[in-house]
Structure formats: C-alpha cells, structure tokens
Design a protein around this motif. Structure first.
Motif, PDB file in Angstrom:
ATOM      1  N   ASN A  43      -4.433  -6.206  -8.777  1.00  0.00           N
ATOM      2  CA  ASN A  43      -3.021  -6.266  -9.133  1.00  0.00           C
ATOM      3  C   ASN A  43      -2.686  -7.708  -9.502  1.00  0.00           C
ATOM      4  N   THR A  78       2.645  -4.260 -14.160  1.00  0.00           N
ATOM      5  CA  THR A  78       3.156  -3.796 -12.864  1.00  0.00           C
ATOM      6  C   THR A  78       3.613  -2.345 -12.905  1.00  0.00           C
ATOM      7  N   HIS A  83      -3.265   0.968 -14.630  1.00  0.00           N
ATOM      8  CA  HIS A  83      -4.209   0.608 -13.573  1.00  0.00           C
ATOM      9  C   HIS A  83      -5.195  -0.422 -14.124  1.00  0.00           C
TER      10      HIS A  83
END
Length: 196
Positions: A43, A78, A83
């Motif tokens: 992330n 985000t 992904h």
C-alpha cells in the motif's frame, strides 16, 4: 478512420502502436518463485509508488503515472478496487503489479514489470502467474492489458506466451516525456527524440 500510408508525428511527440490483449480463461505456467524473492501486496504512498514506477518503467518511457497530479495518483492507488503488489529482493521492492478491478466483471493489468536486477530470473513469469490467479479469483470474465511499441521489445511476446490474445491495435501520440516532463534524455535510445 486512419488512411493507409505515412502520417507525420509532430516534433516533440512520440507515437506508439498500442496492442490490447485479453484473457478469458486463466492460464498458469506454474513458475517457481526465484530464490531470495518474496511476493507481497503493498500500500505505497504517492512517493513510494512513483519511485517504483520509475525504477520499473523509465527505460521504456512509462509516463502515465508520472504526469498526473499527486492527488489524482493518490485517488487511484488508494481505491479499494486497485490492488498493488511487488516482488521484494533484499528488502527492496523490485516489481510493480497493479490490478484494476474498477470495471465490473473485468480486471485490467494496469502496470506490470520488474526492475533490472530481476530481468532474466524468471521473476516476471512468476509474477504473471500471481497476477492471473488474483485476477480470476475475483470472479471476473475478462483480464486485459495493453502494451505498446516503445515498451520492452520482449513485452508483447511475453504477454502472448502468458496466454493473452491480441484483440485490437491503435496508435497513441503523446508528448515525449524526455522533452515535456524532464525525463533523462538518454532513456529509451530505441525511441529517437525529434525536437521542433
């Protein structure tokens, strides 16, 4: 409709033949993970993403994520339907796999590539197996991507060997990022700079 023959590309621009490919049924090659490499979801913040994007794609003049604003990029990376994965080696992210599930029933392989230390190790084929698994686990009908003629010369063949089928071709003209966006002028010597 584009007529047959030659068409001038304005100075300061680059022209790419873009090939769209798709896969309707998963096709895995069961490639082993190279020694010392680990697959993981990440992330990243905007700076981390841009660093990885640049290290993977700068030799091929990837610019799509470099020329948009930080806010626009943050909105994409985000989004819970986007992904992002990598392969790490010696605790460094050395690959970019971005799967975009924002269109119902489909997954776009938005970005895919490995950095120079992983080229030729089998890491790309291993990463593609993970991409195909993850895409089809979500119940999609279509996994698709596009590649272009300024990307790695091996890219189109790699995608075809991975089971993707070419379905459309188009021409994209864009600002040369070496002239417009401050990319190093020595990058992508296979694409000559045409200045005005």
């Amino acid at each position: 409709m584009l007529s047959d023959g030659f068409h001038n590309v304005p100075a300061g621009k680059i022209a790419m033949v873009v090939t769209d490919l798709e896969m309707r049924v998963p096709q895995l090659r069961d490639v082993a993970c190279p020694d010392g490499v680990r697959f993981e979801q990440i992330n990243p913040d905007v700076a981390q993403y841009r660093d990885l994007f640049t290290r993977v794609g700068q030799d091929w003049l990837w610019f799509g994520r470099s020329v948009i604003s930080e806010a626009a990029l943050a909105e994409i990376i985000t989004d819970p339907l986007v992904h992002i994965y990598t392969l790490t080696k010696d605790d460094n992210a050395e690959a970019l796999l971005e799967l975009d599930f924002r269109k119902n029933g489909e997954c776009e392989l938005a970005y895919f590539g490995v950095t120079a230390p992983l080229i030729g190790t089998g890491a790309g084929a291993y990463l593609m197996d993970r991409a195909i698994e993850l895409a089809f686990l979500s119940g999609i009908d279509r996994f698709h991507l596009h590649t272009c003629s300024i990307d790695s010369p091996a890219a189109l063949g790699f995608y075809r060997r991975s089971g993707f089928i070419p379905v459309r071709r188009s021409i994209e003209v864009a600002d040369d990022p070496r002239l417009k966006h401050g990319y190093d002028r020595a990058l992508a010597p296979h694409v000559p700079i045409i200045e005005g």
